[in-house]
Design a protein around this motif. Structure first.
Motif, short mmCIF file in Angstrom:
data_model
loop_
_atom_site.label_atom_id
_atom_site.label_comp_id
_atom_site.label_asym_id
_atom_site.label_seq_id
_atom_site.Cartn_x
_atom_site.Cartn_y
_atom_site.Cartn_z
N GLY A 1 0.87 -1.17 -0.12
CA GLY A 1 0.02 -0.10 -0.17
C GLY A 1 0.70 1.29 -0.07
N ALA A 2 2.08 1.25 -0.49
CA ALA A 2 2.83 2.50 -0.68
C ALA A 2 2.48 3.56 -1.58
CB ALA A 2 4.26 2.00 -1.14
N THR A 3 1.38 3.24 -2.21
CA THR A 3 0.72 4.42 -3.12
C THR A 3 -0.23 5.14 -2.39
OG1 THR A 3 -0.47 2.94 -4.25
CG2 THR A 3 1.48 3.33 -5.40
N GLY A 4 -0.63 4.79 -1.38
CA GLY A 4 -1.96 5.38 -0.72
C GLY A 4 -1.20 6.50 0.19
N LEU A 5 -2.18 7.13 0.98
CA LEU A 5 -1.96 7.96 1.84
C LEU A 5 -1.02 7.82 3.13
CD1 LEU A 5 -2.23 11.11 2.76
CD2 LEU A 5 -4.51 10.21 3.89
N THR A 6 -1.22 6.75 3.77
CA THR A 6 -0.28 6.36 4.86
C THR A 6 0.60 5.65 4.56
OG1 THR A 6 -2.47 6.09 6.33
CG2 THR A 6 -0.39 4.99 6.95
N GLY A 7 0.61 4.81 3.50
CA GLY A 7 1.68 4.04 2.83
C GLY A 7 2.86 4.87 2.48
N SER A 8 2.39 6.01 1.57
CA SER A 8 3.44 6.73 0.76
C SER A 8 4.34 7.49 2.11
CB SER A 8 2.79 7.62 0.06
OG SER A 8 1.87 8.61 0.70
N LEU B 1 4.82 6.58 5.24
CA LEU B 1 5.64 5.70 5.70
C LEU B 1 6.88 5.29 4.69
CD1 LEU B 1 5.86 3.17 7.90
CD2 LEU B 1 4.61 1.77 6.33
N LEU B 2 6.64 5.27 3.54
CA LEU B 2 7.70 4.97 2.69
C LEU B 2 8.94 5.89 2.83
CD1 LEU B 2 9.33 3.56 0.32
CD2 LEU B 2 7.84 4.77 -1.20
N GLU B 3 8.33 7.56 2.97
CA GLU B 3 9.15 8.31 2.87
C GLU B 3 10.28 8.35 4.37
OE1 GLU B 3 7.38 11.87 2.80
OE2 GLU B 3 6.46 11.78 0.73
N LYS B 4 9.23 8.05 5.42
CA LYS B 4 10.13 7.97 6.73
C LYS B 4 11.04 6.67 6.85
CE LYS B 4 6.26 9.73 9.52
NZ LYS B 4 7.13 10.90 9.98
N LEU B 5 10.66 5.63 6.23
CA LEU B 5 11.65 4.45 6.15
C LEU B 5 13.01 4.84 5.28
CD1 LEU B 5 9.42 1.28 6.05
CD2 LEU B 5 10.53 2.44 8.10
N LEU B 6 12.72 5.59 4.28
CA LEU B 6 13.64 6.19 3.42
C LEU B 6 14.69 6.82 4.12
CD1 LEU B 6 11.97 6.85 -0.03
CD2 LEU B 6 13.64 5.03 0.25
N ASP B 7 14.32 7.60 5.00
CA ASP B 7 15.50 8.51 5.84
C ASP B 7 15.72 7.70 7.21
OD1 ASP B 7 15.02 10.55 4.04
OD2 ASP B 7 13.21 11.31 5.09
N ASP B 8 15.28 6.48 7.43
CA ASP B 8 15.68 5.95 8.56
C ASP B 8 16.89 4.89 8.41
OD1 ASP B 8 15.81 3.91 10.79
OD2 ASP B 8 13.59 4.56 11.31
N ASN B 9 17.99 5.27 9.12
CA ASN B 9 19.24 4.38 8.62
C ASN B 9 19.06 3.07 9.20
OD1 ASN B 9 20.45 6.59 7.67
ND2 ASN B 9 21.22 7.57 9.57
N ARG B 10 18.20 2.69 10.13
CA ARG B 10 17.91 1.25 10.37
C ARG B 10 17.74 0.24 9.41
NH1 ARG B 10 13.97 2.76 15.44
NH2 ARG B 10 13.29 4.19 14.00
#
Length: 216
Positions: free
Chosen positions: A9-16, A18-27
């Motif tokens: 669901g990365a193209t939806g509101l919440t999923g998109s 979330l994707l941005e946040k995980l891209l910036d998360d070094n973990r």
């Protein structure tokens, strides 16, 4: 050791978000997306698997990660056919949970909805409730279910009626006190951030309503 996350669901509101946040998360070293169409312009950290996610089991060999974030969901307006609606809102999350269990993924997070109830006479609530039951039956080590109220945030598609409804609902927010707090609008930003917090916590099983999501 850096982790791999799966987002549905990365193209939806919440999923998109979330994707941005995980891209910036070094973990997180790798983010896998399973969707019907490819998203352009993403960095090499993202691996995309394109196909019919109503047949998610066909992706089993690639469905390997440390965590699964399931943000799949539709609406009665977008999907008036109840059979297709159930395939999306019940079928995809439950299949994802089964794949997670089969492939030894220890953490599974899914966005459900406030009012989810397997015995409800309301089709939407009943579908979400049965989905939650089926996900929990897989007994994944860390299972987190989020039950937001109306989800707020900037959507790409134009939903005039929904925008008007949100404005009216926001004006009523101060009236939702005490036990009524859970009916306040839940921002997609808060849902995404809470999912990440839970995924990286020691909690083994949680079911959070919208007020608890906002608090986290």
């Amino acid at each position: 050791m850096k982790k791999t996350a799966i987002i549905l669901g990365a193209t939806g509101l919440t999923g998109s978000i979330l994707l941005e946040k995980l891209l910036d998360d070094n973990r997180y070293k790798t983010i896998k997306l399973f969707s019907r169409k490819e998203i352009d312009g993403l960095p090499s950290k993202v691996k995309q698997f394109v196909g019919d996610i109503l047949e998610l089991e066909k992706f089993k060999k690639d469905f390997i990660a440390n965590e699964v974030f399931c943000c799949i969901g539709t609406t009665a307006k977008k999907t008036p056919d109840k059979i297709l609606y159930k395939k999306i809102d019940f079928g995809i999350p439950v299949t994802a949970a089964k794949l997670s269990k089969a492939n030894g993924i220890p953490t599974f997070l899914v966005v459900s909805a406030l009012g989810a109830n397997a015995t409800s006479s309301i089709f939407y609530n009943k579908t979400k409730g049965k989905m939650e039951q089926a996900v929990l039956l897989e007994k994944i080590e860390k299972t987190h279910i989020l039950q937001p109220s109306i989800i707020g945030g900037k959507r790409q598609e134009k939903r005039i009626g929904e925008k008007i409804g949100l404005v009216v609902f926001k004006l009523l927010q101060p009236l939702f006190l005490g036990k009524l707090k859970k009916y306040r609008i839940t921002e997609a930003e808060d849902i995404a951030q809470t999912m990440i917090v839970l995924a990286n916590s020691n909690s083994t099983k949680t079911i959070l309503t919208s007020d608890q999501i906002t608090k986290i």
